[in-house]
Design an enzyme around this catalytic site. Structure first.
Site, PDB file in Angstrom:
ATOM      1  N   ARG A 183     -67.289 132.035 -16.878  1.00  0.00           N
ATOM      2  CA  ARG A 183     -66.167 131.484 -17.640  1.00  0.00           C
ATOM      3  C   ARG A 183     -65.610 132.553 -18.579  1.00  0.00           C
ATOM      4  O   ARG A 183     -64.391 132.674 -18.740  1.00  0.00           O
ATOM      5  CB  ARG A 183     -66.597 130.245 -18.427  1.00  0.00           C
ATOM      6  CG  ARG A 183     -66.855 129.028 -17.550  1.00  0.00           C
ATOM      7  CD  ARG A 183     -67.148 127.787 -18.366  1.00  0.00           C
ATOM      8  NE  ARG A 183     -65.965 127.318 -19.073  1.00  0.00           N
ATOM      9  CZ  ARG A 183     -65.991 126.382 -20.025  1.00  0.00           C
ATOM     10  NH1 ARG A 183     -67.162 125.832 -20.384  1.00  0.00           N
ATOM     11  NH2 ARG A 183     -64.883 125.983 -20.613  1.00  0.00           N
ATOM     12  N   CYS A 243     -67.451 128.652 -28.036  1.00  0.00           N
ATOM     13  CA  CYS A 243     -67.823 128.290 -26.669  1.00  0.00           C
ATOM     14  C   CYS A 243     -66.630 127.570 -26.066  1.00  0.00           C
ATOM     15  O   CYS A 243     -65.489 127.964 -26.296  1.00  0.00           O
ATOM     16  CB  CYS A 243     -69.091 127.436 -26.658  1.00  0.00           C
ATOM     17  SG  CYS A 243     -68.941 125.905 -27.613  1.00  0.00           S
TER      18      CYS A 243
END
Length: 282
Positions: A179, A236
Site C-alpha cells: 500500500r 496508516c
C-alpha cells in the site's frame, strides 16, 4: 494492579490481576477491516468480565472528510468508557483478537484522553486461548465508572503537520508495504503515500505468534528507521494501525511520537495533496 513502565501485559499477569480485589476494567475492542462485527465475536466468547466497545461507534466518529476513523467526540467517548466501568483511579486492560491493532487504538485514545494506567494484552484473545484459560458468553454486570476525558494528552498531527514532519523529522507509514508503494489500495481514494514518509509496516513489530517483539529488538528496528533524536509521527490508513506503531515505539523506549488521526484516508481524499509511489529512496 498498579501501573508499570510497559504498556503491555502478559496473559499470566492479567489472569492474576483479574482475581485480585481491585481488578482492572477489561475492554474487548475486537475489530477488523471488512470483517464480521466484533460484537458478534464478543457474544460468542470473551474474557470473563470484559465489556465490549465498538471501534467504529465508540472509538471513532463517523467517516467523512476527516478520514475513515476520526477521533471520537470526548463526551461520547467518556460515556462509552464509563459504561464499561472505566474510572480515573482504576487500571484498564484492553484486548482484541490479536495482534493488538484495535486494542492499540483504545490504548492510545485512553492515554490521549488523560488516563494514565492502560495496558494492552500482548497476543490478545489468541494468547488467552492458547493458555487454555476460560471464556464467557455472558455480558458482565452493569458498570458505571467515573472517568472524564481530558483530551490532548498525547500529540497529534493534522495533514499540514504531517507534510511538514515528513520534510523535517520522521514520518512513519504503518501500512503494508504494497500500500505504501501504491501497488494496491483497497479502501481509500488514491494509492501511494505521503511524500517523504518512510515505510514501517506494523507487522514488523510482531513475532510469528502475534506477540510484540522484545523491547531490544523493537529498539533496533526503530533505530534502523532513524527514530533516534528526531521528531516522529505515524500514520496508516485511518489512524488505527498507526496506534499499534506508537505502542511499539513506547515498548522500544521511544514515547512521545505523534499520531496523524486522519492518515491516508484523509490525505488521499484531498486532491491538492500529492501522492508518492514506489519504494522509498536508499
Amino acid at each position: 494492579m498498579t501501573a508499570t513502565s510497559t504498556p503491555l501485559i502478559q496473559v499470566a499477569e492479567l489472569q492474576s490481576a483479574l482475581g485480585a480485589t481491585d481488578p482492572p476494567a477489561l475492554l474487548d475492542v475486537r475489530w477488523q477491516l471488512g470483517g464480521p462485527p466484533g460484537a458478534e465475536e464478543y457474544a460468542a466468547g470473551h474474557l470473563p468480565g470484559a465489556h465490549y466497545l465498538d471501534l467504529d461507534h465508540d472509538l471513532a466518529e463517523a467517516p467523512g472528510a476527516a478520514g475513515r476513523h476520526p477521533l471520537p467526540d470526548p463526551k461520547r467517548l467518556g460515556e462509552a468508557l464509563r459504561r464499561a466501568g472505566v474510572s480515573a483511579g482504576r487500571s484498564v486492560v484492553v484486548y482484541d483478537a490479536g495482534p493488538a491493532t484495535s486494542a492499540a487504538r483504545a490504548w492510545w485514545l485512553l492515554r490521549w484522553a488523560g488516563h494514565g494506567d492502560v495496558r494492552v494484552l500482548d497476543g490478545g484473545l489468541a494468547a488467552w486461548r492458547a493458555a487454555g484459560l476460560p471464556e464467557s458468553t455472558e455480558p458482565p454486570a452493569a458498570a458505571e465508572g467515573d472517568f472524564e476525558p481530558a483530551p490532548g494528552r498525547l500529540p497529534t498531527l493534522d495533514a499540514d503537520g504531517a507534510a511538514e514532519l515528513a520534510r523535517t523529522g520522521l514520518l512513519l507509514d504503518a501500512r503494508a508495504g504494497e500500500r505504501y508503494r501504491g501497488e494496491v489500495e483497497p479502501v481509500d481514494p488514491r494509492a501511494g503515500h505521503i511524500p517523504g514518509a518512510v515505510s514501517a509496516p506494523t507487522t514488523d513489530n510482531l513475532t510469528a505468534d502475534g506477540h510484540f517483539r522484545p523491547a531490544a529488538e523493537l529498539a533496533a528496528r526503530f533505530d534502523a528507521l532513524g527514530v533516534a533524536g528526531r521528531a516522529v509521527g505515524v500514520y496508516c490508513g485511518s489512524g488505527v494501525t498507526a496506534a499499534h506503531e506508537l505502542l511499539a515505539l513506547e515498548v522500544a523506549g521511544h514515547p512521545g511520537a505523534a499520531l496523524y488521526p486522519g492518515s491516508w484516508s484523509e490525505w488521499s481524499g484531498q486532491p491538492q495533496r500529492p501522492a508518492a509511489t514506489g519504494a522509498q529512496p536508499g
